[in-house]
Design a protein around this motif. Structure first.
Motif, PDB file in Angstrom:
ATOM      1  N   ASN A   1       0.801  -1.228   0.000  1.00  0.00           N
ATOM      2  CA  ASN A   1       0.000   0.000   0.000  1.00  0.00           C
ATOM      3  C   ASN A   1       0.833   1.277   0.000  1.00  0.00           C
ATOM      4  O   ASN A   1       0.536   2.205  -0.752  1.00  0.00           O
ATOM      5  CB  ASN A   1      -0.951   0.011   1.191  1.00  0.00           C
ATOM      6  CG  ASN A   1      -2.258  -0.711   0.911  1.00  0.00           C
ATOM      7  OD1 ASN A   1      -2.594  -1.003  -0.237  1.00  0.00           O
ATOM      8  ND2 ASN A   1      -3.008  -0.997   1.956  1.00  0.00           N
TER       9      ASN A   1
ATOM     10  N   VAL B   1      -9.059  -1.529   4.864  1.00  0.00           N
ATOM     11  CA  VAL B   1      -8.153  -0.889   5.817  1.00  0.00           C
ATOM     12  C   VAL B   1      -8.442  -1.241   7.277  1.00  0.00           C
ATOM     13  O   VAL B   1      -7.685  -0.830   8.163  1.00  0.00           O
ATOM     14  CB  VAL B   1      -8.160   0.650   5.653  1.00  0.00           C
ATOM     15  CG1 VAL B   1      -7.707   1.046   4.266  1.00  0.00           C
ATOM     16  CG2 VAL B   1      -9.540   1.233   5.956  1.00  0.00           C
TER      17      VAL B   1
ATOM     18  N   LEU C   1      -1.543   4.684   6.080  1.00  0.00           N
ATOM     19  CA  LEU C   1      -2.288   5.707   6.805  1.00  0.00           C
ATOM     20  C   LEU C   1      -1.350   6.736   7.431  1.00  0.00           C
ATOM     21  O   LEU C   1      -1.638   7.940   7.432  1.00  0.00           O
ATOM     22  CB  LEU C   1      -3.167   5.062   7.873  1.00  0.00           C
ATOM     23  CG  LEU C   1      -4.305   4.169   7.361  1.00  0.00           C
ATOM     24  CD1 LEU C   1      -5.071   3.567   8.529  1.00  0.00           C
ATOM     25  CD2 LEU C   1      -5.238   4.924   6.430  1.00  0.00           C
TER      26      LEU C   1
ATOM     27  N   ILE D   1      -0.198   9.033   4.677  1.00  0.00           N
ATOM     28  CA  ILE D   1      -1.235   9.997   4.318  1.00  0.00           C
ATOM     29  C   ILE D   1      -1.292  11.118   5.348  1.00  0.00           C
ATOM     30  O   ILE D   1      -1.340  12.309   5.001  1.00  0.00           O
ATOM     31  CB  ILE D   1      -2.603   9.289   4.212  1.00  0.00           C
ATOM     32  CG1 ILE D   1      -2.620   8.341   3.009  1.00  0.00           C
ATOM     33  CG2 ILE D   1      -3.734  10.316   4.107  1.00  0.00           C
ATOM     34  CD1 ILE D   1      -3.800   7.388   3.008  1.00  0.00           C
TER      35      ILE D   1
ATOM     36  N   ALA E   1      -7.838  13.374   4.179  1.00  0.00           N
ATOM     37  CA  ALA E   1      -8.403  12.025   4.129  1.00  0.00           C
ATOM     38  C   ALA E   1      -9.234  11.696   5.357  1.00  0.00           C
ATOM     39  O   ALA E   1      -9.127  12.330   6.406  1.00  0.00           O
ATOM     40  CB  ALA E   1      -7.270  11.004   3.999  1.00  0.00           C
ATOM     41  N   THR E   2     -10.039  10.666   5.202  1.00  0.00           N
ATOM     42  CA  THR E   2     -10.720  10.042   6.329  1.00  0.00           C
ATOM     43  C   THR E   2     -10.867   8.556   6.034  1.00  0.00           C
ATOM     44  O   THR E   2     -10.763   8.128   4.879  1.00  0.00           O
ATOM     45  CB  THR E   2     -12.110  10.666   6.593  1.00  0.00           C
ATOM     46  OG1 THR E   2     -12.597  10.220   7.853  1.00  0.00           O
ATOM     47  CG2 THR E   2     -13.101  10.301   5.506  1.00  0.00           C
ATOM     48  N   SER E   3     -11.101   7.781   7.094  1.00  0.00           N
ATOM     49  CA  SER E   3     -11.354   6.343   6.952  1.00  0.00           C
ATOM     50  C   SER E   3     -12.691   6.011   7.593  1.00  0.00           C
ATOM     51  O   SER E   3     -13.072   6.609   8.607  1.00  0.00           O
ATOM     52  CB  SER E   3     -10.246   5.520   7.618  1.00  0.00           C
ATOM     53  OG  SER E   3      -9.017   5.684   6.945  1.00  0.00           O
TER      54      SER E   3
ATOM     55  N   GLN F   1     -15.300   2.662   8.809  1.00  0.00           N
ATOM     56  CA  GLN F   1     -15.542   1.240   9.003  1.00  0.00           C
ATOM     57  C   GLN F   1     -16.831   0.847   8.289  1.00  0.00           C
ATOM     58  O   GLN F   1     -17.767   1.643   8.192  1.00  0.00           O
ATOM     59  CB  GLN F   1     -15.696   0.917  10.489  1.00  0.00           C
ATOM     60  CG  GLN F   1     -14.492   1.223  11.339  1.00  0.00           C
ATOM     61  CD  GLN F   1     -14.735   0.825  12.771  1.00  0.00           C
ATOM     62  OE1 GLN F   1     -14.614  -0.347  13.130  1.00  0.00           O
ATOM     63  NE2 GLN F   1     -15.082   1.798  13.613  1.00  0.00           N
TER      64      GLN F   1
ATOM     65  N   THR G   1     -10.446   3.955   3.039  1.00  0.00           N
ATOM     66  CA  THR G   1      -9.931   5.304   3.233  1.00  0.00           C
ATOM     67  C   THR G   1     -10.151   6.099   1.953  1.00  0.00           C
ATOM     68  O   THR G   1      -9.869   5.600   0.859  1.00  0.00           O
ATOM     69  CB  THR G   1      -8.430   5.269   3.575  1.00  0.00           C
ATOM     70  OG1 THR G   1      -8.255   4.581   4.823  1.00  0.00           O
ATOM     71  CG2 THR G   1      -7.852   6.674   3.695  1.00  0.00           C
TER      72      THR G   1
ATOM     73  N   VAL H   1      -9.153   9.635   0.069  1.00  0.00           N
ATOM     74  CA  VAL H   1      -8.128  10.675   0.090  1.00  0.00           C
ATOM     75  C   VAL H   1      -8.406  11.671  -1.030  1.00  0.00           C
ATOM     76  O   VAL H   1      -8.687  11.260  -2.172  1.00  0.00           O
ATOM     77  CB  VAL H   1      -6.716  10.072  -0.115  1.00  0.00           C
ATOM     78  CG1 VAL H   1      -5.642  11.141   0.021  1.00  0.00           C
ATOM     79  CG2 VAL H   1      -6.467   8.914   0.835  1.00  0.00           C
TER      80      VAL H   1
END
Length: 224
Positions: A147, A169, A192, A195, A203-205, A207, A218, A220
């Motif tokens: 990654n 992720v 991560l 980033i 960015a955000t991730s 679930q 994620t 971006v």
């Protein structure tokens, strides 16, 4: 309160039935994943639709995909960019690429997709060296230990405003373990961290639970 995997799958099935128009070509592509080297690794139908919507929201005309398998997500992306768009998808195994090419033809999008076979990092490096036109949207869904390398290559192949989506992720929650001996977990943690440390990226991730279990992605945006 519903918390079982059975309930997750039932909810996904309801969402797909209600909102996702999965035609015969998409169904065939998804089912043919069983014949690849990684059965059932393709995104779920509602996730494929999400990729297509994100692509369209970003106004993407050129898409780069790390990890093809049977080409299920590739079909979604190729349809999202439309007749004037183009998708480059990177696949390690010729066996999988052959299945994907058949599915792309059946879906009517083969003319707007190039499948490059070989290690994805090497294929991406060739694109960089050839001076490929920047991509507007990148989907990273290949071997997780790589990654960080895929993100680095993506930043060489995109422009300000481009969107990058990284799949898988959460790793069933193992992503929170800094001592994990799983290279896939460490690959996610490393990307991560990269980033977070890059001032060009926002960015955000998230679930997710559903037919693919407990996972997440994620998103971006390259600001500059």
């Amino acid at each position: 309160m519903y918390a079982s995997e059975t309930a997750w799958r039932e909810v996904d099935a309801y969402f797909v039935e209600t909102l996702v128009d999965e035609d015969k070509a998409l169904i065939a592509a998804r089912e043919s994943g069983q014949r690849t080297t990684m059965p059932q690794a393709e995104v779920a139908p509602n996730q494929g639709k999400l990729l297509a919507l994100l692509c369209q929201m970003a106004g993407a005309r050129r898409v780069l995909e790390f990890g093809t398998l049977a080409g299920y997500s590739t079909v979604w992306l190729a349809r999202a960019v439309g007749g004037g768009g183009f998708v480059t998808t990177l696949e390690l195994e010729e066996h999988n690429a052959g299945i994907a090419r058949t599915n792309l033809r059946e879906a009517g999008v083969a003319e707007r997709v190039e499948v490059l076979v070989g290690p994805a990092g090497e294929s991406a490096q060739r694109l960089i060296e050839e001076g490929a036109e920047p991509y507007d949207f990148v989907f990273i869904d290949a071997d997780k230990p790589s990654n960080p390398a895929y993100l680095k290559a993506s930043l060489e192949l995109t422009r300000p405003g481009s969107v990058i989506v990284i799949d898988n992720v959460v790793r069933n929650g193992a992503v929170t373990d800094p001592a994990s001996e799983d290279e896939r977990v460490q690959g996610v943690r490393a990307v991560l961290a990269d980033i977070a440390a890059d001032a060009r990226l926002d960015a955000t991730s998230l679930q997710t639970v559903g037919s693919k279990g407990w996972d997440g992605f994620t998103i971006v945006r390259r600001a500059r």
